[in-house]
Design a protein around this motif. Sequence first.
Motif, PDB file in Angstrom:
ATOM      1  N   MET A 144       0.822  -1.205   0.000  1.00 57.94           N
ATOM      2  CA  MET A 144       0.000   0.000   0.000  1.00 57.94           C
ATOM      3  C   MET A 144       0.859   1.259   0.000  1.00 57.94           C
ATOM      4  O   MET A 144       0.571   2.227  -0.713  1.00 57.94           O
ATOM      5  CB  MET A 144      -0.926   0.002   1.222  1.00 57.94           C
ATOM      6  CG  MET A 144      -2.043  -1.022   1.164  1.00 57.94           C
ATOM      7  SD  MET A 144      -2.902  -1.144   2.756  1.00 57.94           S
ATOM      8  CE  MET A 144      -3.893  -2.613   2.492  1.00 57.94           C
ATOM      9  N   SER A 145       1.916   1.262   0.799  1.00 61.58           N
ATOM     10  CA  SER A 145       2.761   2.457   0.862  1.00 61.58           C
ATOM     11  C   SER A 145       3.508   2.664  -0.458  1.00 61.58           C
ATOM     12  O   SER A 145       3.699   3.801  -0.898  1.00 61.58           O
ATOM     13  CB  SER A 145       3.758   2.347   2.022  1.00 61.58           C
ATOM     14  OG  SER A 145       4.678   1.300   1.825  1.00 61.58           O
ATOM     15  N   ILE A 146       3.909   1.559  -1.106  1.00 60.28           N
ATOM     16  CA  ILE A 146       4.568   1.669  -2.414  1.00 60.28           C
ATOM     17  C   ILE A 146       3.588   2.213  -3.453  1.00 60.28           C
ATOM     18  O   ILE A 146       3.926   3.100  -4.251  1.00 60.28           O
ATOM     19  CB  ILE A 146       5.108   0.284  -2.849  1.00 60.28           C
ATOM     20  CG1 ILE A 146       6.306  -0.101  -1.978  1.00 60.28           C
ATOM     21  CG2 ILE A 146       5.511   0.294  -4.328  1.00 60.28           C
ATOM     22  CD1 ILE A 146       6.750  -1.542  -2.145  1.00 60.28           C
ATOM     23  N   ALA A 147       2.346   1.688  -3.451  1.00 60.47           N
ATOM     24  CA  ALA A 147       1.335   2.147  -4.412  1.00 60.47           C
ATOM     25  C   ALA A 147       1.015   3.620  -4.215  1.00 60.47           C
ATOM     26  O   ALA A 147       0.894   4.378  -5.187  1.00 60.47           O
ATOM     27  CB  ALA A 147       0.067   1.306  -4.270  1.00 60.47           C
ATOM     28  N   ALA A 148       0.878   4.042  -2.958  1.00 61.44           N
ATOM     29  CA  ALA A 148       0.587   5.448  -2.672  1.00 61.44           C
ATOM     30  C   ALA A 148       1.753   6.333  -3.117  1.00 61.44           C
ATOM     31  O   ALA A 148       1.554   7.412  -3.692  1.00 61.44           O
ATOM     32  CB  ALA A 148       0.315   5.631  -1.182  1.00 61.44           C
ATOM     33  N   ALA A 149       2.979   5.866  -2.871  1.00 56.74           N
ATOM     34  CA  ALA A 149       4.160   6.634  -3.278  1.00 56.74           C
ATOM     35  C   ALA A 149       4.248   6.750  -4.792  1.00 56.74           C
ATOM     36  O   ALA A 149       4.588   7.814  -5.331  1.00 56.74           O
ATOM     37  CB  ALA A 149       5.424   5.969  -2.723  1.00 56.74           C
ATOM     38  N   ASN A 150       3.931   5.668  -5.498  1.00 56.06           N
ATOM     39  CA  ASN A 150       3.948   5.705  -6.965  1.00 56.06           C
ATOM     40  C   ASN A 150       2.922   6.699  -7.514  1.00 56.06           C
ATOM     41  O   ASN A 150       3.172   7.399  -8.496  1.00 56.06           O
ATOM     42  CB  ASN A 150       3.677   4.318  -7.529  1.00 56.06           C
ATOM     43  CG  ASN A 150       4.841   3.362  -7.310  1.00 56.06           C
ATOM     44  OD1 ASN A 150       5.941   3.788  -6.966  1.00 56.06           O
ATOM     45  ND2 ASN A 150       4.605   2.080  -7.494  1.00 56.06           N
ATOM     46  N   LEU A 151       1.749   6.743  -6.874  1.00 57.90           N
ATOM     47  CA  LEU A 151       0.719   7.703  -7.292  1.00 57.90           C
ATOM     48  C   LEU A 151       1.236   9.136  -7.172  1.00 57.90           C
ATOM     49  O   LEU A 151       1.082   9.949  -8.086  1.00 57.90           O
ATOM     50  CB  LEU A 151      -0.538   7.542  -6.434  1.00 57.90           C
ATOM     51  CG  LEU A 151      -1.572   6.504  -6.861  1.00 57.90           C
ATOM     52  CD1 LEU A 151      -2.638   6.370  -5.788  1.00 57.90           C
ATOM     53  CD2 LEU A 151      -2.214   6.878  -8.194  1.00 57.90           C
ATOM     54  N   PHE A 152       1.832   9.440  -6.026  1.00 60.27           N
ATOM     55  CA  PHE A 152       2.347  10.799  -5.837  1.00 60.27           C
ATOM     56  C   PHE A 152       3.437  11.111  -6.854  1.00 60.27           C
ATOM     57  O   PHE A 152       3.453  12.172  -7.483  1.00 60.27           O
ATOM     58  CB  PHE A 152       2.895  10.973  -4.415  1.00 60.27           C
ATOM     59  CG  PHE A 152       3.517  12.322  -4.184  1.00 60.27           C
ATOM     60  CD1 PHE A 152       2.727  13.398  -3.809  1.00 60.27           C
ATOM     61  CD2 PHE A 152       4.880  12.529  -4.376  1.00 60.27           C
ATOM     62  CE1 PHE A 152       3.287  14.659  -3.616  1.00 60.27           C
ATOM     63  CE2 PHE A 152       5.450  13.781  -4.195  1.00 60.27           C
ATOM     64  CZ  PHE A 152       4.646  14.839  -3.818  1.00 60.27           C
ATOM     65  N   THR A 153       4.354  10.160  -7.025  1.00 64.30           N
ATOM     66  CA  THR A 153       5.508  10.409  -7.899  1.00 64.30           C
ATOM     67  C   THR A 153       5.095  10.601  -9.348  1.00 64.30           C
ATOM     68  O   THR A 153       5.513  11.560 -10.011  1.00 64.30           O
ATOM     69  CB  THR A 153       6.506   9.232  -7.795  1.00 64.30           C
ATOM     70  OG1 THR A 153       6.923   9.114  -6.433  1.00 64.30           O
ATOM     71  CG2 THR A 153       7.715   9.470  -8.678  1.00 64.30           C
ATOM     72  N   ARG A 154       4.267   9.683  -9.873  1.00 63.93           N
ATOM     73  CA  ARG A 154       3.926   9.728 -11.285  1.00 63.93           C
ATOM     74  C   ARG A 154       2.896  10.803 -11.619  1.00 63.93           C
ATOM     75  O   ARG A 154       2.955  11.431 -12.680  1.00 63.93           O
ATOM     76  CB  ARG A 154       3.400   8.367 -11.751  1.00 63.93           C
ATOM     77  CG  ARG A 154       4.415   7.251 -11.780  1.00 63.93           C
ATOM     78  CD  ARG A 154       5.650   7.603 -12.601  1.00 63.93           C
ATOM     79  NE  ARG A 154       5.353   7.951 -13.972  1.00 63.93           N
ATOM     80  CZ  ARG A 154       5.245   7.075 -14.969  1.00 63.93           C
ATOM     81  NH1 ARG A 154       5.430   5.796 -14.727  1.00 63.93           N
ATOM     82  NH2 ARG A 154       4.978   7.478 -16.182  1.00 63.93           N
ATOM     83  N   ASN A 155       1.926  11.012 -10.746  1.00 63.79           N
ATOM     84  CA  ASN A 155       0.773  11.837 -11.119  1.00 63.79           C
ATOM     85  C   ASN A 155       0.716  13.206 -10.444  1.00 63.79           C
ATOM     86  O   ASN A 155      -0.153  14.005 -10.767  1.00 63.79           O
ATOM     87  CB  ASN A 155      -0.514  11.054 -10.848  1.00 63.79           C
ATOM     88  CG  ASN A 155      -0.492   9.684 -11.512  1.00 63.79           C
ATOM     89  OD1 ASN A 155      -0.500   8.668 -10.832  1.00 63.79           O
ATOM     90  ND2 ASN A 155      -0.409   9.653 -12.833  1.00 63.79           N
ATOM     91  N   ILE A 156       1.629  13.451  -9.518  1.00 59.77           N
ATOM     92  CA  ILE A 156       1.723  14.780  -8.920  1.00 59.77           C
ATOM     93  C   ILE A 156       3.131  15.342  -9.131  1.00 59.77           C
ATOM     94  O   ILE A 156       3.302  16.387  -9.756  1.00 59.77           O
ATOM     95  CB  ILE A 156       1.360  14.739  -7.417  1.00 59.77           C
ATOM     96  CG1 ILE A 156      -0.101  14.286  -7.236  1.00 59.77           C
ATOM     97  CG2 ILE A 156       1.581  16.120  -6.788  1.00 59.77           C
ATOM     98  CD1 ILE A 156      -0.533  14.133  -5.797  1.00 59.77           C
ATOM     99  N   TYR A 157       4.145  14.614  -8.653  1.00 62.31           N
ATOM    100  CA  TYR A 157       5.531  15.104  -8.792  1.00 62.31           C
ATOM    101  C   TYR A 157       5.926  15.243 -10.256  1.00 62.31           C
ATOM    102  O   TYR A 157       6.378  16.302 -10.686  1.00 62.31           O
ATOM    103  CB  TYR A 157       6.476  14.150  -8.063  1.00 62.31           C
ATOM    104  CG  TYR A 157       7.938  14.406  -8.332  1.00 62.31           C
ATOM    105  CD1 TYR A 157       8.588  15.500  -7.753  1.00 62.31           C
ATOM    106  CD2 TYR A 157       8.672  13.562  -9.171  1.00 62.31           C
ATOM    107  CE1 TYR A 157       9.938  15.747  -8.004  1.00 62.31           C
ATOM    108  CE2 TYR A 157      10.015  13.800  -9.428  1.00 62.31           C
ATOM    109  CZ  TYR A 157      10.638  14.891  -8.846  1.00 62.31           C
ATOM    110  OH  TYR A 157      11.964  15.141  -9.103  1.00 62.31           O
ATOM    111  N   ARG A 158       5.755  14.190 -11.054  1.00 61.84           N
ATOM    112  CA  ARG A 158       6.216  14.250 -12.439  1.00 61.84           C
ATOM    113  C   ARG A 158       5.305  15.118 -13.301  1.00 61.84           C
ATOM    114  O   ARG A 158       5.767  15.844 -14.184  1.00 61.84           O
ATOM    115  CB  ARG A 158       6.297  12.844 -13.017  1.00 61.84           C
ATOM    116  CG  ARG A 158       6.739  12.851 -14.476  1.00 61.84           C
ATOM    117  CD  ARG A 158       7.171  11.495 -14.931  1.00 61.84           C
ATOM    118  NE  ARG A 158       7.534  11.533 -16.330  1.00 61.84           N
ATOM    119  CZ  ARG A 158       8.199  10.584 -16.950  1.00 61.84           C
ATOM    120  NH1 ARG A 158       8.596   9.519 -16.289  1.00 61.84           N
ATOM    121  NH2 ARG A 158       8.480  10.683 -18.223  1.00 61.84           N
TER     122      ARG A 158
END
Length: 535
Positions: free
Chosen positions: A348-362
């Motif tokens: 869950m923490s990996i999935a949440a981190a991926n969401l932030f990285t790909r769809n907000i940060y990038r």
Amino acid sequence: MNGHTTELVVFILLFALVSGMGFVASRWRRPTDLASLNEWGLGGRSFGSWITWFLVGGDLYTAYTFVAVPALVWSAGAIGFYALPYTVVVYPLVFLVLARMWSVSHVHGFVTPADFVRARFGSPTLALLIAITGLVATMPYIALQLVGIEAVLKAMGITGHLPIIIAFAILAAYTYQSGLRAPALIAFVKDALIYIVIIAAIIYIPAKLGGWDSIFDAAREKFAASPAPGDGYILNANNQIQYVTLAFGSALALFLYPHSLTGVLASRSRNVIKRNMSALPAYSLVLGLIALLGFMAIAAGTKPVMANGKADNNTIVPMLFDQMFPDWFTGVAYAAIGIGALVPAAIMSIAAANLFTRNIYREYLNKNATDAQEAKVSKIVSLLVKAGAVLCILVLDPQFSIDLQLIGGVIILQTLPSVALGLYTRWFHKGGLIAGWAAGLAAGMWMLYLIPNPANGKLHFGGSAFALSNLGFDTKLTIYPGFVALGVNVLVAVVATLLFRAAKVADGEDATARDEYFADEGDSKVKDLDLTGSH
């Protein structure tokens, strides 16, 4: 801690074993470089049938499932078995969509469901809303894994939050180092322990309690004396619609969670997905047996741990194990629950981190981010997510965390038109999907707000049973608010799409092609994924 020394020693030893496996996992399957989301966040997208089966199963059947489902059966009766049909129904449903999601994601290098929405509907705004929705729905789910560990610690007489903080600090460290490989490797141990404990429980405990007849008779007597209209040994006229809609709504929501899709996208091929959707119902058998622990606790006269003058129902299963098993095996059972929290919490923490990285940060902060930069941001965010989950337990009443997870289910359902239906049709206008999402969320929050819980004195957000009388019907029937909210969402999305089309409002461009939804391992379209520029 008096009288629990053996249990604690066994628990610590097994916990230390899986923690060591978590750190070793970074060298498992010899990744050339973990500095990319493909490797750190999706395990190289190379997991075969066995690894995927344990990973996805370990992700979906959590520590909270182990303690909360039988606790609900213990306290409310038959309604607690809603989890069983929903896990039976879910696999044929997701069989229809997950293979398509795997294919299009592997062609374009999508890491999150919001990545897919961004490309399918050509709308950064809609993708951002889907990403935020996933983050908000996932956070309380992670906190609930702590509730599972906390229930075990309370049963061993350990109070205070320091052990929880230490456990999650270890989890954070090996997830940071090994990424998705850590929970994938640990899932083998977790599932083996759970199967051993449950098989032992359904043979050993009924034998000590006088057989299944005695267990069911005790449950029938308890609920015959219960004044609550929704409680009962079997379903009644008041809760049948609630049961059906809660089961079906939960089934629709399950694979919309980002962490569920993470395990799927880490698979090697479409065939791996198909085989897993065929085999995963084996977990449903175990879930049914887990639920029956609630009736066993009634027959055994098990009492929950009292904390601050209140009964903590989540401790029913740990207390049942403590009451019925020898100390050494109780330690094994406690470890099964504790380790059962680590696997889903990591994913869950990996999935949440991926969401932030790909769809907000990038998307909004660094459009030219390299693979290494993305991986670094995801690692840091995964730590922050875990810290936030621990903070939820430290600051909030655990019951409020449970209510938050209930709200999370209603929230994540509102992504279904964009994600699941989007895999089959491009008919919806991006503006219509945004309008439907907003209307569904508003309806769901309004209904949840109106649900009281007389048992603990809460006037709002007190459960999942919305009284139809609130809509003006002269009835005592209740219904799952997420199901109604999803209906509002789809209706508004259809009407708004028709209006946008009639007004000739510009729509986003679809960056996917029909044949990309059927690509498989070995297909020329499924290339070695270089995610730069995949938006």
